[in-house]
Enzyme design. Sequence first.
Site, PDB file in Angstrom:
ATOM      1  N   LYS A 111      11.611   5.551 -14.610  1.00 23.31           N
ATOM      2  CA  LYS A 111      11.836   6.919 -14.159  1.00 23.31           C
ATOM      3  C   LYS A 111      13.145   7.459 -14.726  1.00 23.31           C
ATOM      4  CE  LYS A 111       9.215   6.711  -9.835  1.00 23.31           C
ATOM      5  NZ  LYS A 111       9.266   6.873  -8.360  1.00 23.31           N
ATOM      6  N   HIS A 128      -0.733  -0.374  -7.957  1.00 19.27           N
ATOM      7  CA  HIS A 128       0.656  -0.354  -7.508  1.00 19.27           C
ATOM      8  C   HIS A 128       0.938  -1.491  -6.526  1.00 19.27           C
ATOM      9  CE1 HIS A 128       4.487   1.674  -7.620  1.00 19.27           C
ATOM     10  NE2 HIS A 128       4.577   1.627  -6.299  1.00 19.27           N
ATOM     11  N   ARG A 172       2.614  -4.383  -8.125  1.00 19.65           N
ATOM     12  CA  ARG A 172       4.080  -4.272  -8.234  1.00 19.65           C
ATOM     13  C   ARG A 172       4.738  -4.686  -6.919  1.00 19.65           C
ATOM     14  NH1 ARG A 172       8.471  -1.387 -10.664  1.00 19.65           N
ATOM     15  NH2 ARG A 172       9.647  -0.050  -9.219  1.00 19.65           N
ATOM     16  N   HIS A 224      14.854  -0.031  -9.718  1.00 16.45           N
ATOM     17  CA  HIS A 224      15.227   0.847  -8.618  1.00 16.45           C
ATOM     18  C   HIS A 224      16.663   1.329  -8.810  1.00 16.45           C
ATOM     19  CE1 HIS A 224      12.075  -0.958  -5.643  1.00 16.45           C
ATOM     20  NE2 HIS A 224      11.573  -0.008  -6.399  1.00 16.45           N
TER      21      HIS A 224
END
Length: 311
Positions: free
Chosen positions: A189, A256, A259, A282
């Site tokens: 991200k 997901h 993960r 993160h």
Amino acid sequence: MAEARALAAGYLDWLARERRAAANTVEAYGLDLRDFLAFLTGHLGEEPDLAALAALRPADIRAFLAARANAGAGNATRARQLAAIRGFLRHLARTCGLSPLAIANIRGPRAKPPVPRALTPEQAKEVAARTGSIHQPGHAESPAEQAARDTALFTLLYGCGLRIAEALALDVRDAPLPGSQAALRVTGKGGKQRLVPVLPAVREAIAAYLVERGGAPPEAPLFRGTRGARLDPAVAQRAMRHYRRLAGLPEHATPHALRHSFATHLLGGGADLRAIQELLGHASLSTTQRYTRVDAAALLETWRRAHPRAG
């Protein structure tokens, strides 16, 4: 509202192009801003333009959030809507000189983050290894290539803890293959890159897929769909859904969830929380700390099953 809609469209375009926000985020913010502008039309008695947006006050934003609460929107939804409005007004402050007074000192409802739902180690291994063995009817792809691709993709998601968008963004040149010890470079991200170690099982699954697929230029998508384009996430999600129904796996068995399982199983095996944060990409340790709640829940369930007095 035409001017306000155009301003909102410009913000969403900037969010997608400049900030590289996820497509789901851009879509959700678009719906949130549509609701907000529709509310302002009734609240202000006219369609808002730039001048009306500049004149907004905190009370106007609170009125919108109250209206959404009365309509049944939960804390998480209203917190996201406030984030969309805050981002929109700040964008107008930068590009149009608007003073974002309306969002000053407004705190949104606190949304309690859900506990990630992981699979058991046995379920995760089964999904990674066997999803590709179930051919989906109606697909024009080679069954052998589809099987090898799905096995490689789901093995990668569980073995490296990638988001599905991160995995599908990989090119052939990025493929981690046997014989190499190099870590996988992943773009997450916000364009942030990280290095992730790769298990031999992941390298072998990807190598088997590339053999089945045949030659491909380095710049080609690693995981391709029927027509050779980059694989759509919906296709991978459909493959998982098809398999879990046949295998009797729980509904939270999604790409997901692999993960989540990666992080949960590492934590259960004694991995350091900071290390897991780096592997997952993160930005905040508090996001990774959600997995401690999962592990604690698993310990409690083990205690309940094993302790003679737990019943």
